[in-house]
Every structure is written in C-alpha cells, then in structure tokens.
Scaffold this motif. Sequence first.
Motif, PDB file in Angstrom:
ATOM      1  N   GLY A  73      -5.115  -0.894  -0.389  1.00 33.77           N
ATOM      2  CA  GLY A  73      -4.026  -2.935   0.538  1.00 33.77           C
ATOM      3  C   GLY A  73      -4.746  -3.950  -0.304  1.00 33.77           C
ATOM      4  N   ALA A  74      -2.886  -4.291  -0.462  1.00 39.35           N
ATOM      5  CA  ALA A  74      -2.026  -5.447  -0.681  1.00 39.35           C
ATOM      6  C   ALA A  74      -1.941  -6.444   0.228  1.00 39.35           C
ATOM      7  CB  ALA A  74      -1.307  -5.662  -1.748  1.00 39.35           C
ATOM      8  N   VAL A  75      -3.361  -7.621   0.499  1.00 38.77           N
ATOM      9  CA  VAL A  75      -2.612  -8.317   1.598  1.00 38.77           C
ATOM     10  C   VAL A  75      -3.088  -9.828   1.064  1.00 38.77           C
ATOM     11  CG1 VAL A  75      -3.662  -9.034   3.073  1.00 38.77           C
ATOM     12  CG2 VAL A  75      -4.335  -7.061   3.072  1.00 38.77           C
ATOM     13  N   PHE A  76      -1.930 -10.748   0.891  1.00 39.80           N
ATOM     14  CA  PHE A  76      -1.305 -12.058   0.274  1.00 39.80           C
ATOM     15  C   PHE A  76      -1.640 -12.636   1.591  1.00 39.80           C
ATOM     16  CE2 PHE A  76       0.181  -9.088  -2.294  1.00 39.80           C
ATOM     17  CZ  PHE A  76       0.388  -9.336  -3.838  1.00 39.80           C
ATOM     18  N   LYS A  80      -1.848 -15.822  -2.445  1.00 41.44           N
ATOM     19  CA  LYS A  80      -2.423 -15.330  -3.555  1.00 41.44           C
ATOM     20  C   LYS A  80      -2.696 -13.705  -2.530  1.00 41.44           C
ATOM     21  CE  LYS A  80      -5.015 -19.119  -4.175  1.00 41.44           C
ATOM     22  NZ  LYS A  80      -6.117 -20.706  -4.601  1.00 41.44           N
ATOM     23  N   ILE A  81      -3.490 -12.869  -3.572  1.00 40.56           N
ATOM     24  CA  ILE A  81      -4.003 -11.468  -2.867  1.00 40.56           C
ATOM     25  C   ILE A  81      -5.638 -11.464  -2.975  1.00 40.56           C
ATOM     26  CG2 ILE A  81      -4.492 -10.785  -5.381  1.00 40.56           C
ATOM     27  CD1 ILE A  81      -2.837  -7.476  -4.627  1.00 40.56           C
ATOM     28  N   TYR A 119     -10.746  -8.654   7.730  1.00 39.67           N
ATOM     29  CA  TYR A 119      -9.524  -8.445   8.165  1.00 39.67           C
ATOM     30  C   TYR A 119      -8.442  -7.640   8.166  1.00 39.67           C
ATOM     31  CZ  TYR A 119      -9.919 -12.402   4.933  1.00 39.67           C
ATOM     32  OH  TYR A 119     -10.581 -14.351   4.746  1.00 39.67           O
ATOM     33  N   LYS A 120      -8.099  -7.868  10.230  1.00 41.88           N
ATOM     34  CA  LYS A 120      -7.113  -7.327  10.890  1.00 41.88           C
ATOM     35  C   LYS A 120      -5.900  -7.303  10.110  1.00 41.88           C
ATOM     36  CE  LYS A 120      -9.322  -6.731  14.707  1.00 41.88           C
ATOM     37  NZ  LYS A 120      -9.399  -6.944  16.181  1.00 41.88           N
ATOM     38  N   THR A 121      -5.148  -5.870   9.306  1.00 46.15           N
ATOM     39  CA  THR A 121      -4.239  -6.003   8.831  1.00 46.15           C
ATOM     40  C   THR A 121      -2.441  -5.055   9.180  1.00 46.15           C
ATOM     41  OG1 THR A 121      -4.282  -4.126   6.821  1.00 46.15           O
ATOM     42  CG2 THR A 121      -4.770  -7.008   6.617  1.00 46.15           C
ATOM     43  N   GLN A 122      -1.712  -5.420   8.931  1.00 44.22           N
ATOM     44  CA  GLN A 122      -0.671  -4.412   9.420  1.00 44.22           C
ATOM     45  C   GLN A 122      -0.017  -3.745   8.181  1.00 44.22           C
ATOM     46  OE1 GLN A 122       2.246  -4.749  11.851  1.00 44.22           O
ATOM     47  NE2 GLN A 122       3.333  -3.332  12.156  1.00 44.22           N
ATOM     48  N   ALA A 123       0.048  -2.376   7.887  1.00 37.25           N
ATOM     49  CA  ALA A 123       0.798  -2.364   6.662  1.00 37.25           C
ATOM     50  C   ALA A 123       1.832  -2.054   7.179  1.00 37.25           C
ATOM     51  CB  ALA A 123       0.108  -0.205   6.023  1.00 37.25           C
ATOM     52  N   PHE A 150      -1.066   2.781  -2.711  1.00 31.61           N
ATOM     53  CA  PHE A 150      -0.918   1.038  -2.108  1.00 31.61           C
ATOM     54  C   PHE A 150       0.267   1.039  -1.706  1.00 31.61           C
ATOM     55  CE2 PHE A 150      -2.449   1.661  -6.495  1.00 31.61           C
ATOM     56  CZ  PHE A 150      -3.043   0.660  -7.247  1.00 31.61           C
ATOM     57  N   PHE A 151      -0.100   0.235  -0.811  1.00 31.64           N
ATOM     58  CA  PHE A 151       0.309  -0.781   0.245  1.00 31.64           C
ATOM     59  C   PHE A 151      -0.034  -1.931   0.842  1.00 31.64           C
ATOM     60  CE2 PHE A 151      -0.857   3.551   1.627  1.00 31.64           C
ATOM     61  CZ  PHE A 151      -0.143   3.995   2.628  1.00 31.64           C
ATOM     62  N   LEU A 152       1.599  -3.208   0.601  1.00 28.69           N
ATOM     63  CA  LEU A 152       1.708  -3.843   1.153  1.00 28.69           C
ATOM     64  C   LEU A 152       1.452  -4.071   2.740  1.00 28.69           C
ATOM     65  CD1 LEU A 152       2.750  -7.282  -0.410  1.00 28.69           C
ATOM     66  CD2 LEU A 152       4.793  -6.685   1.049  1.00 28.69           C
ATOM     67  N   CYS A 153       0.373  -5.578   2.656  1.00 30.89           N
ATOM     68  CA  CYS A 153      -0.400  -5.454   4.430  1.00 30.89           C
ATOM     69  C   CYS A 153      -0.315  -6.637   4.864  1.00 30.89           C
ATOM     70  CB  CYS A 153      -1.309  -4.881   4.402  1.00 30.89           C
ATOM     71  SG  CYS A 153      -1.632  -2.768   4.218  1.00 30.89           S
ATOM     72  N   GLN A 154       0.399  -6.841   5.990  1.00 34.78           N
ATOM     73  CA  GLN A 154       0.513  -8.554   6.957  1.00 34.78           C
ATOM     74  C   GLN A 154      -1.184  -8.822   7.229  1.00 34.78           C
ATOM     75  OE1 GLN A 154       3.984  -8.444   9.183  1.00 34.78           O
ATOM     76  NE2 GLN A 154       3.498 -10.393  10.336  1.00 34.78           N
ATOM     77  N   LEU A 155      -1.189  -9.703   6.769  1.00 38.12           N
ATOM     78  CA  LEU A 155      -2.648 -10.347   7.297  1.00 38.12           C
ATOM     79  C   LEU A 155      -2.717 -10.411   8.597  1.00 38.12           C
ATOM     80  CD1 LEU A 155      -4.840 -11.692   7.400  1.00 38.12           C
ATOM     81  CD2 LEU A 155      -4.615 -13.411   6.148  1.00 38.12           C
ATOM     82  N   ILE A 156      -2.770 -10.228   9.718  1.00 40.56           N
ATOM     83  CA  ILE A 156      -2.881 -11.275  11.839  1.00 40.56           C
ATOM     84  C   ILE A 156      -4.356 -11.703  11.927  1.00 40.56           C
ATOM     85  CG2 ILE A 156      -3.080  -9.426  13.576  1.00 40.56           C
ATOM     86  CD1 ILE A 156      -2.097  -7.002  12.139  1.00 40.56           C
TER      87      ILE A 156
END
Length: 207
Positions: A73-76, A80-81, A119-123, A150-156
């Motif tokens: 998971g790629a979380v920005f 920054k990653i 961190y909780k995220t959403q793909a 590889f997933f782009l994930c949104q930080l929650i």
Amino acid sequence: MNTKWLEWGQQLQALAQNGLTYSKNPYDIERYHQLRSLAADIMAAHTDTESTYIHNLFSQEQGYATPKVDVRGAVFKEQKILLVKEKEDGCWTLPGGWADIGDSPKDAVEREIYEESGYKTQAIKLVAVYDRNHHRHGHPPFAYHVYKLFFLCQLISGTPTISIETEEVGFFGKQEIPELSLTRVVPSQITRLFDHYADPTLQTDFD
C-alpha cells in the motif's frame, strides 16, 4: 546478473508440485519427488541456503502451483510516502505482505497497512500489478514466483505504531527515501507510486 537458474528451479518445482497433485502412479510420484529435490538442489547451488531448507519450503506447497500474491500500500501525507522499517533486515518498505485466504486484495492491503503502521486507510486505486521475477524490477532472487499488487491508499486515521514485524514508521519525501528492503520493494517502484500520486489519471501498470 543471469538468473536463468532461478527460472529453471521454479519451473521444475511447479512441475513436481503439479505432478504430485494429480498423479496416482507410485512410480510417477517417486519421480516427481526426485524432480522436487533437483529443483531444491539447483537453488541451493546458487545461494547460501541448505537444499534441505528449500526442499522443506517446497514440500509445504500443495495443489496446483500458481504464483503467490504480495500486496503493498502507498499512503501519502503532505507529499510524503509511508514506509515501515522491517525488523528482519533493518531496511524500509511499503507496508504489506502476503494476501491471506479469505481476504479480497483491498481488504488484505488495508489490513497489512494497519497492522504494520497503525494507520487506517482505504484502498482507492490499483496502481500496478508486477511480476517479481521480471528482470526490469531488479528484485533479488526468491524461491517463489510472486505477483506484486500495489495500491494507492487514502489515509483515514491512526497514529504510528510498530508491530512484531516493524520497528519504525515514517513518511518520506521523494528525495528522502531511506535504504529499501529490496526483496519487498525497489526504488523504481517507489518512484512510480509518486507518479501515480501526482497524476491520478495514470492507468494501471502491469507486466
């Protein structure tokens, strides 16, 4: 670096595993066990690993041989990653790991991110499907054939939290990437994730 030996070893292991799955003839079964041992010997001859250890790894694999699935998971945050530092080798990687039976790819990557970083995220996007064996990626040799998702994930929400596998958690800019755990992720993949973050309209990459 010539890694044909790795390809041959993996193909021999797959043939042996498939044969052991479907064969009923005791003589054929014996030959497939010999073929599996040969695959382990080939890999041991090119690494610092005992053939018995590799053979035991292969013996755990049952059913028709297919590639394993690794999710990352790629979380920005603020350009920054998110990376986590692995206890195993002291290097950094995207949070992730093997997809578990019963998990969807989305569920698997979100769970891995939470367990390894806190961190909780959403793909939100499948960025890439890479063949780990493809020479263009430059991963070190590995016993198994692996597809990497590889997933782009949104930080929650959440706060940085280490796990049994990770000892540090941090966000890094494009020019600040620390030493990477190359068996898990390579610099070109990190760069491509920054590209997708900057331009969400980019299509999914795949081998």
